[in-house]
Design a protein around this motif. Sequence first.
Motif: not given
Length: 411
Positions: A22-33
Amino acid sequence: MSHDSPPVRRLADWDHDRLGRLAAEHATPLYVVDLDRVAANYERFASAFPDAHVMYAAKAHTGRAVLSKLLETGADIECAAWGELQRAIDAGADPDTLQYTAVNPPDRDLDYATDLAEEHPGLTVTGGARDTFDRLEARGYDGRVAIRINPGIGTGHHEKVATGKDAKFGVPYDEVPELAEELNERFDLVGIHAHAGSGVLHDDLDDHCRAISKVADMGRTVEDRVGGLEFVDFGGGFGVPYREDEEPLDMRVVGEKVRDAVGELEAQIKLEPGRYVVADAELILTEVNTIKETPAATVVGVDASLATLIRPAMFDSYHPIRNLTAPERAAEPVSVGGPCCTSADVFCTDRPIARPEREDLLAIGNAGAYGYELANQFHSQPRPAEVAIEGGETRVVRERETLEDVTRLER
């Protein structure tokens, strides 16, 4: 309720490989719920109070995906501002089931609520000041109201959330019976409400139950004065363990303690969990960009900041941090901070973490409650994206802001 849902989710329990993707696909910082975890937390809480009406306190997390999941799970929604009312409706809530708890409400909030109630008379407005009820009446409102009372007992993880003893919140306890008699003539008085505090764990539970008992006593007093109430609302406040060595609440025990504290009450019990439902269902992914050795500390710079998660700066809150890239590395004491130009932009100081290196992915846990809700644009930082996990699938439920989003309202 899912039988594989533990009472608390630790950072080690998340799927590290999925988070890395998910970090690789959507970049950071990233919220994941994790929406399935949101539903499981709500169901666990509700099952501990089978005779109560359990409403979700929207202010903890008003994301549409979260609200929609909870509505699908069977929750009703309690709102503390007009924007939350609208967002609950947008997520699919029936306006006749909503409860609006007005705290020093601006005119636009009361205008919105009274207009909404004209078409949806099931809406309940809770006021914490005589002034609020006068302003409602001046708008021609004569519908369902509840009195927020101040029990004089505050509980919770920080003085800034101990609302039960803060004069800002609720009608002074001794003034409630007389006001109830008066409001019963002017409105449809259906309940009383109180909220003692937030983040209540084992050490605060006895004080929290004392506050509940005091509110229940007032409920019986008001029932004697006005001939019955539909409900007595004890708010929320039940916490989750943020620190790794803290044990979660046993909700079956909590349910018994609360029932003992309430005693005999003809009115229905209402409860409003917020933090308990969403806190451990969300985390933040952030990438290491700087490692700096100093005589005072090893400083680990990351791309998340107090603009991403302000709770450590605002409440001195502890959030667990885990190195997802190399959790097996030897732990060393490090200080983790973001790119904001203030000493408050620090997530931890001298905390043992598997030694980070540049480009490592870290997870900051328990970010679901008052995480994205308090995210901001300090230093012109666009707010992060939010990705939801549900039923094994992932989807973006909140797009990452751009600098154009940050500045688009400027003239």
